[in-house]
Design a protein around this motif. Structure first.
Motif, PDB file in Angstrom:
ATOM      1  N   ASP A 143      12.562 -22.216  -4.121  1.00  0.00           N
ATOM      2  CA  ASP A 143      12.005 -20.879  -3.883  1.00  0.00           C
ATOM      3  C   ASP A 143      12.071 -20.525  -2.402  1.00  0.00           C
ATOM      4  N   SER A 144      11.805 -21.514  -1.541  1.00  0.00           N
ATOM      5  CA  SER A 144      11.891 -21.258  -0.099  1.00  0.00           C
ATOM      6  C   SER A 144      13.336 -20.986   0.306  1.00  0.00           C
TER       7      SER A 144
ATOM      8  N   ASN B  29      15.515 -19.512  -1.633  1.00  0.00           N
ATOM      9  CA  ASN B  29      15.797 -18.154  -2.100  1.00  0.00           C
ATOM     10  C   ASN B  29      15.247 -17.113  -1.130  1.00  0.00           C
ATOM     11  N   ASP B  30      14.059 -17.369  -0.570  1.00  0.00           N
ATOM     12  CA  ASP B  30      13.504 -16.458   0.436  1.00  0.00           C
ATOM     13  C   ASP B  30      14.404 -16.427   1.672  1.00  0.00           C
ATOM     14  N   PHE B  31      14.949 -17.586   2.020  1.00  0.00           N
ATOM     15  CA  PHE B  31      15.863 -17.688   3.160  1.00  0.00           C
ATOM     16  C   PHE B  31      17.138 -16.893   2.891  1.00  0.00           C
TER      17      PHE B  31
ATOM     18  N   LYS C  49      17.485 -14.291   0.913  1.00  0.00           N
ATOM     19  CA  LYS C  49      17.185 -12.857   0.954  1.00  0.00           C
ATOM     20  C   LYS C  49      17.081 -12.358   2.393  1.00  0.00           C
ATOM     21  N   LEU C  50      16.480 -13.168   3.257  1.00  0.00           N
ATOM     22  CA  LEU C  50      16.355 -12.780   4.662  1.00  0.00           C
ATOM     23  C   LEU C  50      17.726 -12.661   5.319  1.00  0.00           C
TER      24      LEU C  50
ATOM     25  N   TYR D 115      19.492  -9.621   4.095  1.00  0.00           N
ATOM     26  CA  TYR D 115      18.909  -8.431   4.720  1.00  0.00           C
ATOM     27  C   TYR D 115      19.571  -8.165   6.064  1.00  0.00           C
TER      28      TYR D 115
ATOM     29  N   PHE E  38      20.492 -15.430  -5.620  1.00  0.00           N
ATOM     30  CA  PHE E  38      20.114 -14.142  -5.030  1.00  0.00           C
ATOM     31  C   PHE E  38      19.962 -13.076  -6.109  1.00  0.00           C
TER      32      PHE E  38
ATOM     33  N   GLU F 250      16.866 -13.513  -8.175  1.00  0.00           N
ATOM     34  CA  GLU F 250      15.695 -13.001  -7.463  1.00  0.00           C
ATOM     35  C   GLU F 250      15.655 -11.479  -7.519  1.00  0.00           C
TER      36      GLU F 250
ATOM     37  N   GLU G  99      12.878  -8.044  -8.906  1.00  0.00           N
ATOM     38  CA  GLU G  99      12.326  -7.032  -8.021  1.00  0.00           C
ATOM     39  C   GLU G  99      12.164  -5.705  -8.755  1.00  0.00           C
TER      40      GLU G  99
END
Length: 221
Positions: free
Chosen positions: A97-98, A100-102, A104-105, A108, A135, A138, A142
């Protein structure tokens, strides 16, 4: 609190071991052999006879780590049982999960999937396709507000030849009407050429959603 038996080899790992096993009660132990199990084996779920320690099962994730989980065996009916290791699955899920957050960042900030894969080679190798799937999984979760004012267009590239010269055809299609917005031939498809093509044929004053393929050489700005 869980009893953690240390050796000279793993003494420095105590903080990490406490992070992993600190939530377990005093009836659990981490042995000097690195086995996580109950100090006193549980009763057999079949005949209720107290079980005995019976070795272990390793659970390994390549490139990530390994956890050794204790086994128990009933001295009466011979059935075996493994200690619950769901916490190991939870730890892996937390790590992914961490990641996946990376991802997305980085997306971005317009980092390509290939670029993210190259960065992950220094952390925990992930292929371009794996990152792409993670990605989009995830993104499916949203909630995107619907707007009827968004102009949706399809962008496409073709590479015809004119004699011996390589040409590049850039095309924009209206997603709603399926009509051609623009279809021009260029000598190159550099980022500057693509941006100028989009500026010329799209209204920058309205929100536009551009649909394209996932060609690693396609650059949309």
């Amino acid at each position: 609190m869980v009893t953690i038996n240390l050796t000279l080899n793993n003494f420095s790992e105590l903080p990490a071991l406490l992070d992993v096993f600190g939530c377990f009660g005093n009836d659990y132990e981490y042995t000097t052999q690195g086995i996580f199990r109950r100090k006193i084996p549980p009763a057999c779920s079949i005949c209720s006879t107290p079980m005995v320690h019976n070795g272990y099962n390793p659970h390994t994730k390549q490139g990530l780590g390994e956890i050794i989980i204790g086994r128990y065996k009933c001295s009466n009916c011979g059935s075996t049982h493994e200690e619950d290791h769901s916490f190991w699955e939870d730890l892996k899920a937390l790590l992914y999960d961490s990641f996946n957050d990376f991802f997305k960042l980085l997306r971005y900030h317009n980092v390509s999937y290939e670029g993210i894969s190259d960065i992950m080679d220094f952390i925990y190798p992930r292929s371009r396709s794996t990152i792409l799937r993670a990605f989009y999984k995830e993104m499916e979760q949203e909630t995107v507000p619907f707007s009827e004012n968004i102009h949706m267009v399809h962008y496409d590239e073709q590479h015809p030849k004119e004699g011996r010269c390589q040409k590049y055809r850039l095309t924009l299609l209206d997603a709603k009407t399926q009509t051609t917005i623009a279809d021009d031939l260029f000598d190159d498809k550099s980022p500057e050429t693509i941006k100028e093509f989009l500026r010329k044929n799209l209204d920058a004053s309205e929100p536009v959603f551009i649909v394209t393929d996932f060609d690693r050489d396609t650059l949309i700005y």
